[in-house]
Design an enzyme around this catalytic site. Structure first.
Site, PDB file in Angstrom:
ATOM      1  N   ARG A  58       0.875  -1.120   0.081  1.00  0.00           N
ATOM      2  CA  ARG A  58       0.212   0.049   0.271  1.00  0.00           C
ATOM      3  C   ARG A  58       0.793   1.223   0.055  1.00  0.00           C
ATOM      4  NH1 ARG A  58      -2.577  -3.829   3.067  1.00  0.00           N
ATOM      5  NH2 ARG A  58      -1.420  -2.985   5.170  1.00  0.00           N
ATOM      6  N   GLU A  95       3.062  -5.324  13.699  1.00  0.00           N
ATOM      7  CA  GLU A  95       2.104  -5.779  14.810  1.00  0.00           C
ATOM      8  C   GLU A  95       1.419  -6.974  15.050  1.00  0.00           C
ATOM      9  OE1 GLU A  95      -1.132  -2.965  13.907  1.00  0.00           O
ATOM     10  OE2 GLU A  95      -2.231  -3.300  15.871  1.00  0.00           O
TER      11      GLU A  95
HETATM   12  P1  AMP Z   1       4.243  -1.238  12.050  1.00  0.00           P
HETATM   13  O1  AMP Z   1       5.365  -1.924  11.597  1.00  0.00           O
HETATM   14  O2  AMP Z   1       3.787  -1.892  13.320  1.00  0.00           O
HETATM   15  O3  AMP Z   1       4.163   0.081  12.302  1.00  0.00           O
HETATM   16  O4  AMP Z   1       3.194  -1.871  10.938  1.00  0.00           O
HETATM   17  C1  AMP Z   1       3.085  -0.925   9.830  1.00  0.00           C
HETATM   18  C2  AMP Z   1       2.799  -1.723   8.545  1.00  0.00           C
HETATM   19  O5  AMP Z   1       1.781  -2.868   8.902  1.00  0.00           O
HETATM   20  C3  AMP Z   1       2.258  -0.817   7.360  1.00  0.00           C
HETATM   21  O6  AMP Z   1       2.688  -1.350   6.406  1.00  0.00           O
HETATM   22  C4  AMP Z   1       0.785  -0.939   7.625  1.00  0.00           C
HETATM   23  O7  AMP Z   1       0.155  -1.038   6.319  1.00  0.00           O
HETATM   24  C5  AMP Z   1       0.602  -2.477   8.258  1.00  0.00           C
HETATM   25  N1  AMP Z   1      -0.686  -2.346   9.265  1.00  0.00           N
HETATM   26  C6  AMP Z   1      -0.047  -2.407  10.480  1.00  0.00           C
HETATM   27  N2  AMP Z   1      -1.252  -2.474  11.433  1.00  0.00           N
HETATM   28  C7  AMP Z   1      -2.111  -1.948  10.431  1.00  0.00           C
HETATM   29  C8  AMP Z   1      -3.661  -1.727  10.708  1.00  0.00           C
HETATM   30  N3  AMP Z   1      -4.328  -1.879  12.015  1.00  0.00           N
HETATM   31  N4  AMP Z   1      -4.315  -1.713   9.750  1.00  0.00           N
HETATM   32  C9  AMP Z   1      -3.973  -1.679   8.480  1.00  0.00           C
HETATM   33  N5  AMP Z   1      -2.619  -1.995   8.209  1.00  0.00           N
HETATM   34  C10 AMP Z   1      -1.620  -2.086   9.250  1.00  0.00           C
END
Ligand code: AMP
Length: 172
Positions: A58, A95
């Site tokens: 995305r 996450e």
């Molecule tokens: P992080 O590394 O935890 O900051 O996760 C960010 C990545 O995971 C991004 O590329 C987001 O597209 C995806 N992502 C994580 N949590 C979500 C969420 N609640 N909704 C949509 N995409 C998420």
């Protein structure tokens, strides 16, 4: 226009407990998509930037649109095994799970100023790993730009040394 109206929350995707922020509902509306890109462009329009980098998948949609608007080249950061030439790799915690991302070793020239883009800041692990890749290649990260930030996950803690900008905030 309230861009939040265009983001769909999908509970328990891809696993139970995650409130997934679905941006496809924003991307499919021309005016909302253009407004989001315009607002992401604003804080960085005066910066000296050489290239835009973004994380699959995305992040590519927003990052490529921003690169076009800034008249800059685009660097794809991808999941392992997708980039065909020589790559550098970084591991990170997601996450929901663990992953790695890669960049072509010739994507950045030493000293180039790079704007990092992704759709969403959650724990910050993905963006921090992406920034480490750029720095390992000798680039400088001038900013990290997100459409959405989940503020209670405190992803900014992992990105303290960077200028972080997000357009839309949710607690989680
Ligand atoms: P992080 O590394 O935890 O900051 O996760 C960010 C990545 O995971 C991004 O590329 C987001 O597209 C995806 N992502 C994580 N949590 C979500 C969420 N609640 N909704 C949509 N995409 C998420």
């Amino acid at each position: 226009m309230d861009l939040k109206d265009f983001i769909r929350n999908v509970p328990d995707f891809p696993i139970k407990g995650i409130q997934f922020k679905d941006v496809t509902t924003l991307l499919k509306e021309g005016e909302a998509f253009a407004t989001a890109v315009d607002y992401m462009y604003e804080p960085f329009r005066q910066e000296e930037i050489h290239k835009v980098a973004a994380v699959e998948a995305r992040g590519f949609i927003l990052g490529a649109a921003l690169a076009y608007k800034l008249n800059l080249g685009f660097i794809p950061i991808r999941k392992p095994g997708k980039l065909p030439a020589e790559t550098l790799s970084e591991e990170y915690e997601l996450e929901y799970g663990k992953n790695a991302i890669e960049v072509h070793t010739d994507a950045v020239q030493k000293g180039e100023r790079i704007l990092m883009v992704d759709d969403l800041l959650a724990t910050g692990g993905t963006a921090a790993a992406a920034c480490r890749l750029i720095e390992r290649l000798g680039g400088d990260v001038v900013g990290v730009s997100f459409l959405i930030e989940l503020t209670e996950l405190n992803g900014r803690a992992l990105l303290q040394q960077y200028r972080v900008h997000s357009l839309i905030q949710y607690p989680v």
